[in-house]
Design an enzyme around this catalytic site. Structure first.
Site, mmCIF file in Angstrom:
data_model
loop_
_atom_site.group_PDB
_atom_site.id
_atom_site.type_symbol
_atom_site.label_atom_id
_atom_site.label_comp_id
_atom_site.label_asym_id
_atom_site.label_seq_id
_atom_site.Cartn_x
_atom_site.Cartn_y
_atom_site.Cartn_z
ATOM 1 N N ASP A 179 -1.021 -4.373 -10.398
ATOM 2 C CA ASP A 179 -0.174 -3.477 -11.193
ATOM 3 C C ASP A 179 -0.987 -2.199 -11.281
ATOM 4 O O ASP A 179 -1.988 -2.145 -12.004
ATOM 5 C CB ASP A 179 0.062 -4.053 -12.591
ATOM 6 C CG ASP A 179 0.936 -3.140 -13.432
ATOM 7 O OD1 ASP A 179 0.776 -1.904 -13.326
ATOM 8 O OD2 ASP A 179 1.770 -3.638 -14.192
ATOM 9 N N HIS A 180 -0.594 -1.192 -10.539
ATOM 10 C CA HIS A 180 -1.500 -0.048 -10.399
ATOM 11 C C HIS A 180 -1.755 0.679 -11.722
ATOM 12 O O HIS A 180 -2.735 1.401 -11.844
ATOM 13 C CB HIS A 180 -1.036 0.905 -9.287
ATOM 14 C CG HIS A 180 0.094 1.811 -9.667
ATOM 15 N ND1 HIS A 180 1.398 1.390 -9.707
ATOM 16 C CD2 HIS A 180 0.109 3.116 -10.019
ATOM 17 C CE1 HIS A 180 2.160 2.419 -10.068
ATOM 18 N NE2 HIS A 180 1.408 3.474 -10.256
ATOM 19 N N HIS A 242 4.375 -2.441 -15.738
ATOM 20 C CA HIS A 242 3.527 -1.372 -16.274
ATOM 21 C C HIS A 242 3.576 -1.289 -17.804
ATOM 22 O O HIS A 242 2.549 -1.229 -18.468
ATOM 23 C CB HIS A 242 3.940 -0.012 -15.702
ATOM 24 C CG HIS A 242 3.973 0.040 -14.202
ATOM 25 N ND1 HIS A 242 3.146 -0.701 -13.414
ATOM 26 C CD2 HIS A 242 4.748 0.761 -13.345
ATOM 27 C CE1 HIS A 242 3.395 -0.445 -12.126
ATOM 28 N NE2 HIS A 242 4.369 0.438 -12.067
HETATM 29 C C1 BG6 Z 1 5.996 2.148 -9.331
HETATM 30 C C2 BG6 Z 1 7.494 2.130 -9.406
HETATM 31 O O1 BG6 Z 1 5.480 0.883 -9.642
HETATM 32 O O2 BG6 Z 1 5.495 3.104 -10.242
HETATM 33 C C3 BG6 Z 1 8.072 3.500 -9.131
HETATM 34 O O3 BG6 Z 1 8.000 1.191 -8.470
HETATM 35 C C4 BG6 Z 1 7.429 4.533 -10.027
HETATM 36 O O4 BG6 Z 1 9.481 3.507 -9.322
HETATM 37 C C5 BG6 Z 1 5.913 4.424 -9.986
HETATM 38 O O5 BG6 Z 1 7.850 5.812 -9.598
HETATM 39 C C6 BG6 Z 1 5.262 5.329 -11.019
HETATM 40 O O6 BG6 Z 1 3.889 5.312 -10.826
HETATM 41 P P1 BG6 Z 1 3.005 6.550 -11.274
HETATM 42 O O7 BG6 Z 1 1.602 6.120 -10.991
HETATM 43 O O8 BG6 Z 1 3.457 7.709 -10.464
HETATM 44 O O9 BG6 Z 1 3.275 6.737 -12.743
#
Ligand code: BG6
Length: 494
Positions: A179-180, A242
């Site tokens: 989960d980044h 997230h």
């Molecule tokens: C991803 C989603 O996990 O996270 C995307 O699938 C979203 O829809 C993205 O745009 C948002 O990530 P960040 O790091 O740009 O906030």
């Protein structure tokens, strides 16, 4: 634990895809530039698209234009294998390439498989990896790991089924569910803020906190991902992972040590303490929305229904707001208001702890008109930092008080650059540190919370509120808080 990766081969499944070029390759190039990758590192890309090694290497360099000479040299070792994910021959070719890498590149039998494909092929890939023995390290190796991108399952049932398939080939200790958001510096900083300081923890509870708000706001629309997004929606795409991950870090009990299982044990306890909603609560405590045409950042934006690949009458939500309660000693009675949306007014992710008012305000009401609640705002992005909002006397003869901000900004305070989320997480996976990855029980708990919301929306046919692109979402989301005498914190109004 050393922060340098041991010799290993990284196998990227889905290597011709968007995630690989946008996130993974730049992250690997950065890790290389930072000296985190050992001499015995190499990468093997695998996907269905036909490509030679040279074409793949060119694609990698295109995604990492600033890599420099050393990086270009390393990339010449990268291999590419094209094949169908369900064909055994693909995995036989992979085994062969891995053996060669062990012999020629010194990858020492260690491998990390990164599943950056469409989620529907995750089960096939893990099954085949297991079937061809790639779930075990090569000769003389210490580890074989699998990193699995989100979404992990589509609901509780499918996540459980995916787990069964994964566990038939890989032990849980080999599985790294990514989960980044957990790789973002400021998300990790929640742990530092809470557990490296004596001043916050005593007030981090129901006695002092009135409510907590978590906002993940994007200005982007669905882009070219309609195919996926139509089957997902904002709840599955952002909230299930997230938002609930950030929420569990904010709400968890102090772990004795920053150790993988201790942190994950505490996070999962938070999720367990959230009651699944009844259909009635779903209608009362959640809002789903979908963007209509509008203007974002000065540019005209189409409605969601007009986006390429979206069904004109699609009911997929691009916005969710929800009120969740954590039924435990620390948080009883404190609402957690969560919201996320695409095509909102600004791109901002933040956590806002809003504190209760003073027991008695000794100022004239007219002098305290501009005094709001004390807020502690963790700004995850775009400008990373923390703001503490408190009341101060306005200079002058009168005793007027007004809310002011005390700011900590990452950029201004630290000269060290913040690694990108994927950089951090890829290195963790190579090192074997699962702290910032999601354990099987966490995923299931998150689905246990989200499933009833999805079924509640379908069964009760709750409305999908339209909101104009470039606004802060549907009015109904404001009403969700107004009903409790509260309002959303506007991220741009810090
Ligand atoms: C991803 C989603 O996990 O996270 C995307 O699938 C979203 O829809 C993205 O745009 C948002 O990530 P960040 O790091 O740009 O906030």
């Amino acid at each position: 634990m050393t922060r340098h990766a041991p010799p290993a081969a990284l196998v990227v499944m889905g290597a011709s895809g968007d995630l690989t070029s946008r996130k993974l390759m730049p992250a690997i190039a950065q890790l290389h530039a930072g000296g985190f990758l050992p001499a015995g590192f190499t990468l093997i890309g695998c996907a269905r698209t036909e490509m030679s090694d040279a074409e793949f290497q060119a694609k990698v360099l295109e995604a990492t234009p600033k890599g420099g000479k050393r990086w270009e040299k390393l990339v010449t070792r990268f291999r590419y294998i094209s094949g169908e994910y369900h064909h055994e021959t693909t995995y036989i070719a992979l085994s062969q390439a891995l053996r060669e890498a062990d012999e020629k590149r010194g990858t020492s039998g260690n491998r990390v498989f990164y599943l950056a494909t469409l989620p529907m092929v995750f089960p096939t890939i893990v099954e085949r990896l297991g079937g061809t023995g790639l779930n075990r390290p090569g000769d003389g190796g210490d580890f074989a790991r699998v990193v699995i991108e989100k979404p992990y399952g589509h609901d509780l049932k499918s996540a459980g089924e995916l787990d069964e398939t994964v566990h038939a080939s890989f032990d849980e200790s080999q599985v790294y569910r990514i989960d980044h958001y957990l790789g973002k510096e400021t998300v990790q900083n929640v742990l530092a803020l809470r557990f490296a300081n004596a001043i916050f923890e005593p007030i981090w509870n129901r006695r002092y906190i009135d409510n907590v708000q978590i906002t993940v706001a994007e200005t982007l629309g669905v882009g070219h991902r309609a195919g996926f997004y139509e089957t997902a929606g904002a709840l599955r795409d952002i909230v299930q992972n997230h938002v609930l991950q950030v929420m569990s870090l904010v709400a968890m009990e102090p772990p004795a040590r920053i150790k993988p299982e201790e942190i994950r044990d505490e996070k999962v306890k938070v999720l367990k303490a959230i009651e699944a909603m009844t259909p009635h609560e779903v209608i009362a405590d959640t809002v789903r929305g979908q963007y209509a045409a509008g203007t974002v950042d000065g540019e005209k934006a189409p409605s969601y229904g007009q986006e390429e690949g979206v069904a004109t009458r699609s009911k997929t939500e691009t916005y969710v707001a929800a009120k969740l309660m954590i039924d435990n000693w620390r948080w009883e009675g404190v609402p957690f208001y969560l919201r996320t949306g695409k095509r909102l007014s600004a791109a901002a992710t933040e956590v806002v702890l809003s504190f209760k008012g003073v027991p008695h305000l000794p100022f004239m009401a007219t002098n305290a008109r501009d005094l709001g609640p004390n807020l502690l705002i963790v700004r995850v992005q775009p400008d990373q930092g923390i703001t503490l909002r408190f009341g101060a006397k306005v200079p002058g003869q009168e005793f007027k008080v007004r809310s002011v901000n005390m700011d900590f900004s990452y950029d201004e305070t630290f000269s060290e650059p913040s690694p990108e989320a994927y950089e951090r997480l890829l290195l963790d996976a190579l090192i074997g540190d699962p702290t910032l990855f999601i354990r099987s029980d966490e995923v299931r708990q998150a689905w246990r919370i989200c499933d009833p919301i999805l079924t509640g929306w379908t069964k009760a046919r709750g409305p999908v509120h339209k909101y104009k692109a470039g606004t802060w979402g549907p009015k109904a989301a404001d009403a969700l808080l107004a009903r409790d005498g509260r309002s959303w914190h506007d991220p741009v109004d810090i």
